[in-house]
Design a protein around this motif. Structure first.
Motif, short mmCIF file in Angstrom:
data_model
loop_
_atom_site.label_atom_id
_atom_site.label_comp_id
_atom_site.label_asym_id
_atom_site.label_seq_id
_atom_site.Cartn_x
_atom_site.Cartn_y
_atom_site.Cartn_z
N UNK A 1 -2.52 13.17 10.19
CA UNK A 1 -3.13 13.17 8.87
C UNK A 1 -2.57 14.32 8.04
N UNK B 1 7.72 18.58 8.41
CA UNK B 1 7.14 19.42 9.45
C UNK B 1 7.68 19.08 10.83
N UNK B 2 8.52 18.05 10.93
CA UNK B 2 9.08 17.69 12.22
C UNK B 2 10.58 17.90 12.20
N UNK C 1 -5.47 9.16 -0.21
CA UNK C 1 -5.55 10.60 -0.40
C UNK C 1 -4.13 11.17 -0.46
N UNK C 2 -3.98 12.30 -1.16
CA UNK C 2 -2.71 12.99 -1.20
C UNK C 2 -2.66 13.92 0.02
N UNK C 3 -1.91 13.51 1.04
CA UNK C 3 -1.99 14.23 2.30
C UNK C 3 -1.40 15.63 2.24
N UNK D 1 1.87 21.10 15.82
CA UNK D 1 1.22 22.01 14.88
C UNK D 1 -0.29 22.08 15.13
N UNK E 1 2.45 10.12 -1.04
CA UNK E 1 1.15 10.75 -0.78
C UNK E 1 0.72 10.64 0.68
N UNK E 2 1.22 9.64 1.38
CA UNK E 2 0.76 9.42 2.76
C UNK E 2 1.45 10.39 3.72
N UNK E 3 0.83 10.57 4.89
CA UNK E 3 1.39 11.44 5.93
C UNK E 3 2.79 11.00 6.30
N UNK F 1 -7.51 -4.17 0.13
CA UNK F 1 -6.38 -4.94 -0.36
C UNK F 1 -6.21 -6.21 0.47
N UNK G 1 2.41 1.65 -3.48
CA UNK G 1 1.45 2.18 -4.46
C UNK G 1 1.25 3.67 -4.26
N UNK G 2 1.22 4.11 -2.99
CA UNK G 2 0.92 5.51 -2.69
C UNK G 2 2.16 6.27 -2.26
N UNK H 1 5.37 12.58 4.14
CA UNK H 1 5.60 14.04 4.11
C UNK H 1 5.87 14.60 5.50
N UNK H 2 5.74 13.77 6.55
CA UNK H 2 5.81 14.36 7.90
C UNK H 2 7.19 14.89 8.24
N UNK I 1 0.84 -1.20 0.00
CA UNK I 1 0.00 0.00 0.00
C UNK I 1 0.87 1.25 0.00
#
Lengths: 59, 307
Positions: free
Chosen positions: B119, A57-58, B86-88, B125, A48-50, B271, A44-45, A53-54, A41
């Motif tokens: 999320x 911001x940390x 989703x694109x977070x 924050x 895009x997941x948190x 899945x 595939x993503x 990208x986190x 998963x």
């Protein structure tokens, strides 16, 4: 003694060992299955997941 | 019991059923006696009726001129796929759009600041976001209500104290709560995107009342919400160019998340379910074949009793 026979004698023959084998295999199966699907998963993503990208911001 | 069934069906029960062939069927047909002319006539009538029906259906599908409403086009969202999350980053930008633009009129009563944690925002924050606004709490020991900075457990603040105040401030139109708006409208996030970017001049003949604007995607066309998103209407903290369509896309993604917070987990579960159930299906099929193999390879012989 063949492999099947050994397995039978050691595990399947007695209910106690059989039940133990069920529980143990369920544990390992679930762990690996979850790991595989979760990794898939995330692949595939990718991006895009948190989780991905986190770091922005940390500290 | 078995004897009487056997008497009724005779040996037929054990034989494979007798299936007539196409040739046998056609000899039973009543149309064989028809003349060539009659066959041709009836055939033409049938074809015309069928064709007319198909044409009517096609016309109805393509025109739909009866309702004064434009259906939103389908977009390929980055979360459209069966397993796509989703694109977070987009959800996070969408939160900024909501906070800076939509929150002036729309409430979002069912989302709390703690929901953002993990999320779109880190815990620190989200705490900072919550503390930015004052929340009415109380009563204290004197029985008085007091204001305090927001906490993680607080829900998003509403711009108006109640529906009447919201209507009074918006020409009598009520800006709906946006928490579940994506699930509450046909077309979902496609509709939100089309609505926010679809404002245009009213065509001749459409009468707009005071405080109304024309939007072809809104049922009826006359909406009491002014266009909210323009190029550079605000600035993103991550530096993404804030074009009107970018703003609309991000807020739509954010609203998709607020309406379906379980979205990502659900797709991951799908899945897992596909994996587990295909495994179980294979086992079930194997066991069925195994149990039936003894029955299917058994020979049944009928031996009449010797006199």
């Amino acid at each position: 003694m063949g492999f099947n026979e050994t397995v039978y004698n050691l595990i399947f023959k007695r209910t106690s060992t059989m039940a133990l084998a069920c529980v143990a295999s369920a544990f390992f199966f679930e762990r690996t299955f979850d790991l595989v699907t979760e990794n898939l998963f995330e692949k595939i993503n990718e991006g895009k997941l948190w989780k991905h990208i986190k770091d922005k911001y940390q500290q | 019991m078995a004897a009487s069934v056997g008497r009724i069906c005779r040996a037929g029960l054990l034989k494979s059923p007798h299936v007539p062939t196409i040739n046998q069927f056609s000899s039973l047909s009543t149309t064989r006696e028809w003349t060539k002319g009659r066959k041709a006539l009836l055939g033409t009538i049938g074809m015309l009726a069928g064709g007319a029906g198909a044409l009517l259906l096609a016309l109805d599908r393509s025109v739909r001129a009866s309702d004064l409403e434009l259906h939103p086009p389908k977009h390929v969202w980055s979360h459209s796929g069966m397993f796509s999350s989703l694109d977070h980053a987009s959800v996070r930008r969408g939160y900024e759009v909501y906070k800076q633009v939509c929150a002036a009129c729309h409430s979002m009563r069912f989302i709390a600041y703690r929901n953002l944690v993990g999320v779109t925002h880190t815990e620190e924050e989200a705490k900072a976001e919550a503390e930015e606004q004052m929340v009415l709490d109380g009563p204290n020991e004197q029985g008085e209500m007091f204001k305090r900075p927001g906490k993680l457990s607080d829900y998003f603040p509403s711009p108006y104290p109640n529906e009447e105040a919201a209507r009074a401030a918006n020409n009598g139109a009520y800006p709906p709560d946006l928490s579940y708006i994506v699930s509450a409208r046909h077309g979902g996030e496609d509709y939100i995107f089309a609505l926010l970017t679809g404002y245009c001049d009213a065509p001749a003949g459409v009468v707009l009342r005071e405080g109304q604007y024309f939007n072809p995607y809104f049922p009826g066309g006359a909406i009491s919400m002014a266009q909210a998103l323009y190029n550079e209407a605000m600035e993103y903290t991550d530096g993404t160019p804030a074009t009107a369509s970018q703003l609309a896309k991000d807020i739509s993604t954010f609203l998709k998340w607020t309406a379906e917070p379980e979205h990502d987990d659900r797709k991951k579960m799908l899945m897992k379910a596909i994996g587990i159930f295909s495994f179980l299906m294979a086992i079930t099929y194997y066991i069925k074949r195994m149990k039936f193999s003894t029955l299917k390879t058994r020979k049944i012989e009928f031996r009449p009793k010797e006199k």
